[in-house]
Design an enzyme around this catalytic site. Structure first.
Site: not given
Ligand code: GAL
Length: 801
Positions: A417, A494
């Site tokens: 991220e 994820e």
């Protein structure tokens, strides 16, 4: 003449047998430690008599009490960071004469600086990287004393989004080699061609030399199978002028036993370097022979077999022992995940301990090995973004070179991220990071965990940086991904972020999002005791339930696999709450290692073993309507009985991975039976517990190695007279120990329990608590006793050898 030859023969035998080509010394013992800054401690003359003695690995944060003002666990505080010093006095070993000596650290959190005899060896900001220093020029003559001093700085907070731990929390070694030796991480074994009949094993070697070498070297490579049988051998001469290059040897292995999570077959590669027939270095490398590929349409193939990646993300902390690396604690985690059907781990969001990858090789897990949680743009004020510019190249190269021989490692993740994604300044950085990886290993794909599904925001725009696109969450966008990124394989890097506290059961109504949106920092209408129901129906707003997240991947072949956030609860990030909640709610298994109910959903989906799991417990107020769920497989329906009366049969629909009933409570026995074609597969019963009657102790292993590291995990359960767990029991258990062990920590899995995890007293949470027993180095007997007011003390015996 004959005599001369036999003399030469005996001499060469002597040198081969007695001259140690390479020695590795465990350097974990006899350290001194002091919390707080002590700048003078780097000097030889400094007096550390008053300092605490300890053995490594060591995490000082976990020893403290949880408190709001402690910053080292993200979100609202919990455990302290700080500055600390370590010192070790050691005599120069006699076998270092004319040798090269280096000190190797597997990981120090963080910003370490190391001195030997007052001379600075270097600093290393990254808290998860393995590194070493050459100490040859600084060593005192044989048998004289040296001082290693270390300053560790974890004081600038916040610097992590999860619990990092503090200190020399991984192993330390001293490595002694000859002037001519295999370079650090200098062996690289790959299997470029693999079939059931034959595999090519490519051995690449980097040597190092500090001597004035005049004659060529010989490199012998042997491949041994799991039984130690020689299956391939090759010898090559290396001319003096080619010493600094890479020496490549190809070996053929006939009928290879392939590596896979189901059958983690390993081979040992022995590299021997000879100079004038004298062995100058020898190294063993574990490898596995396997091939894999990603297919844009059909997902992942391992050894040509379509294989869904069934993974979980794991942070590195090991619950009550914190970040302190411990092989048994990691093995226990992996055993539980294996039994659940997991075949892959993502090491979120940092390089793991080397022993973790050894376990994954041996036990059969694919590993996404992750380098960074941020690049230049920060996530926290004091995090690695400050060191990225100067250190990323070195850190990433060191990671790849250290881990590239592990058959378990199948992907490199260059980030999670990453903030540069949002304005796409990261494309250049991504391409550069990918280049660094490929320079040291071009056999594995490079990926990163992305949050954006806009092609312009995913680092591949106008670059070929990524081989596989990893997406975090955004499961509702999956169907659009092949259209947007048609040419690149996809993985759910994820998912989920569902929230649960073991043993807590509120109404199992529709999916609730806590916090509900990005505007709410914490949950508004949470539970007053900081718990979250363990029915699978609460998630953070960016996530979803376990069932939904898994189904989104399961139903789509082009999604090569899933990494659930997370396998285990971890310290820090207590979404949806703030302090006094201090550990996460995301785990399929709680921090103590007790499975939450959803564990059995995965087991029913990810394994072929028959599963029938019934929840909740059966102690409620008369008349309350209770949601009863069952997870099952290998059956086509489940029938529920309350006190012998059938409440009907149910079968899973295409939408749900469980069956449920609403049952008005009546004390007694709730029983489920699963059937396949009308035949009973499994039966499961839960009973109403009576008054708490006695404590039961169970241990995972009652024989330990007396090595100062081995652990026994002892579970204390409070039960009624008939042995049924009392589901709300929260009595204080006092653990005491005698004999050849110590209590390394206690836990109960409750996210808002504020008593220190290293203390021996622990309240039960929902009837259970855990004590972690660590063997000393003396063989003998350990007796662990659990006491609680009003109950007979109980003990358990453990032997160590
Ligand atoms: C993700 C992040 C993880 C963790 C998780 C919690 O976005 O990558 O590190 O913070 O959220 O839900």
């Amino acid at each position: 003449m004959k005599k001369l030859w036999s003399l030469i023969f005996i001499l060469s035998l002597y040198t081969q047998v007695f001259a140690q080509p390479r020695t590795q010394i465990n350097f974990n013992y006899d350290w001194k430690f002091k919390l707080g800054d002590e700048p003078e401690a780097k000097n030889i003359a400094f007096n550390d008599d008053a300092w605490r003695k300890l053995s490594l690995p060591h995490d000082w944060s976990i020893e403290a009490d949880f408190a709001k003002e402690h910053p080292a666990t993200n979100q609202g505080g919990a455990l302290p960071g700080g500055i600390a010093w370590y010192r070790k006095t050691f005599k120069t070993p006699s076998n270092t004469l004319n040798k090269e000596v280096s000190i190797q650290f597997d990981g120090i959190y963080q910003h370490s600086e190391v001195w030997i005899n007052g001379v600075l060896l270097g600093k290393r900001p990254n808290g998860y990287i393995s590194f070493q220093y050459d100490i040859t020029p600084h060593l005192k003559p044989v048998n004289q004393e040296n001082i290693i001093a270390l300053r560790v700085n974890n004081s600038e907070q916040p610097n992590s989004r999860w619990y990092s731990g503090s200190g020399i929390y991984r192993n330390v070694k001293l490595v002694i080699t000859n002037p001519i030796a295999i370079a650090q991480n200098g062996v690289f074994v790959t299997t470029p061609q693999v079939s059931a009949k034959e595999a090519t094993l490519k051995h690449q070697l980097q040597l190092q030399n500090t001597s004035d070498l005049k004659s060529p070297l010989e490199v012998e490579v042997k491949v041994l199978n799991a039984k130690g049988k020689l299956v391939a051998r090759n010898i090559q001469t290396v001319p003096v002028n080619q010493l600094s290059g890479i020496v490549t040897q190809n070996l053929n292995v006939k009928n290879p036993a392939l590596w896979s999570p189901q059958e983690p077959n390993l081979y040992q590669v022995i590299t021997k370097v000879y100079q004038n027939k004298v062995l100058v270095d020898e190294l063993k490398t574990t490898t596995g022979i396997r091939s894999f590929r990603f297919d844009v349409k059909n997902g992942f193939y391992l050894n040509d077999v379509p294989t869904k990646i069934l993974g979980v993300c794991l942070h590195h902390d090991l619950g009550a022992i914190g970040a302190t690396v411990n092989v048994r604690a990691m093995e226990r985690q992996l055993e539980m995940l294996k039994a659940m059907g997991t075949n892959a781990i993502r090491t979120a969001h940092n390089p793991p301990a080397p022993e973790f990858l050894d376990l994954c090789d041996k036990m059969g897990f694919l590993v996404m090995d992750e380098a960074f949680d941020m690049w230049k743009k920060r996530k926290n004020k004091f995090d690695y973004h400050r060191d990225f510019e100067e250190w990323h190249e070195r850190d990433l190269a060191d990671l790849v070179k250290r881990d590239r021989n592990h058959p378990s490692v199948f992907m490199w993740s260059i980030g999670n991220e990453i903030r540069e994604q949002f304005d796409s300044t990261g494309t250049k950085i991504a391409a550069n990071l990918s280049k660094i990886v490929k320079l040291h290993d071009n056999t594995r794909p490079v990926t990163t965990a992305l949050t954006e599904t806009e092609p312009a925001k995913n680092f591949i725009w106008k670059s070929n940086a990524l081989d596989v696109l990893g997406f975090n969450y955004k499961y509702f966008d999956y169907d659009s991904l092949p259209k947007r990124f048609g040419y690149i394989p996809l993985i759910a890097a994820e998912t989920t972020s569902a929230l649960q506290t073991r043993g807590v059961y509120d109404l199992a109504d529709t999916l609730r999002l806590w916090p509900a949106s990005s505007k709410d920092k914490f949950v508004v209408n949470g539970n007053p005791d900081y718990t979250v129901t363990a029915y699978d129906n609460v998630a953070a707003y960016w996530g979803t339930s376990h069932e939904k997240a898994w189904k989104a991947v399961k139903d789509r072949n082009f999604m090569s696999g899933i990494f659930v956030w997370t396998g285990f609860d971890y310290l820090g990030e207590p979404v949806p709450y703030d302090f006094p909640a201090r550990s996460s709610y995301y785990g399929i298994i709680d921090l103590a290692g007790f499975p939450k109910d959803v564990y059995y959903m995965y087991q029913s989906e990810w394994t072929n073993q028959p599963v029938l799991h019934l929840l909740p417990h059966w102690n409620w107020q008369a008349g309350k309507v209770v949601d009863v769920w069952a997870y099952y497989n290998q059956a086509d329906e489940v029938e529920l009985f309350l006190n012998g009366k059938s409440l009907g049969k149910k079968a899973k629909t295409t939408d749900e991975l469980h069956v449920s009933w609403k049952v008005p409570f009546e004390a007694g026995t709730l029983k489920a039976i699963s059937y396949l074609n009308g035949k009973v597969v499994l039966e499961k019963e839960i009973r109403t517990a009576g008054a708490p009657h006695h404590i039961v102790l169970n241990v995972d292993r009652n024989k330990l190695k007396a090595d100062g590291n081995d652990l026994a995990f002892v579970t204390a359960t409070l039960v009624d007279e008939a042995g049924t767990i009392v589901p709300d029991a929260d009595n204080l258990i006092k653990f005491t120990i005698s004999g050849a062990g110590q209590i390394a920590g206690t836990d109960n899995g409750y996210q808002a329990d504020l008593s220190s995890l290293s203390k021996p007293n622990r309240k039960l949470w929902k009837g259970k608590a855990l004590a972690i027993v660590k063997a000393t180095e003396k063989s003998g007997k350990i007796v662990l006793t659990a006491q609680a007011d009003g109950f007979k003390p109980v003990s358990i015996n453990i032997k160590t050898k």
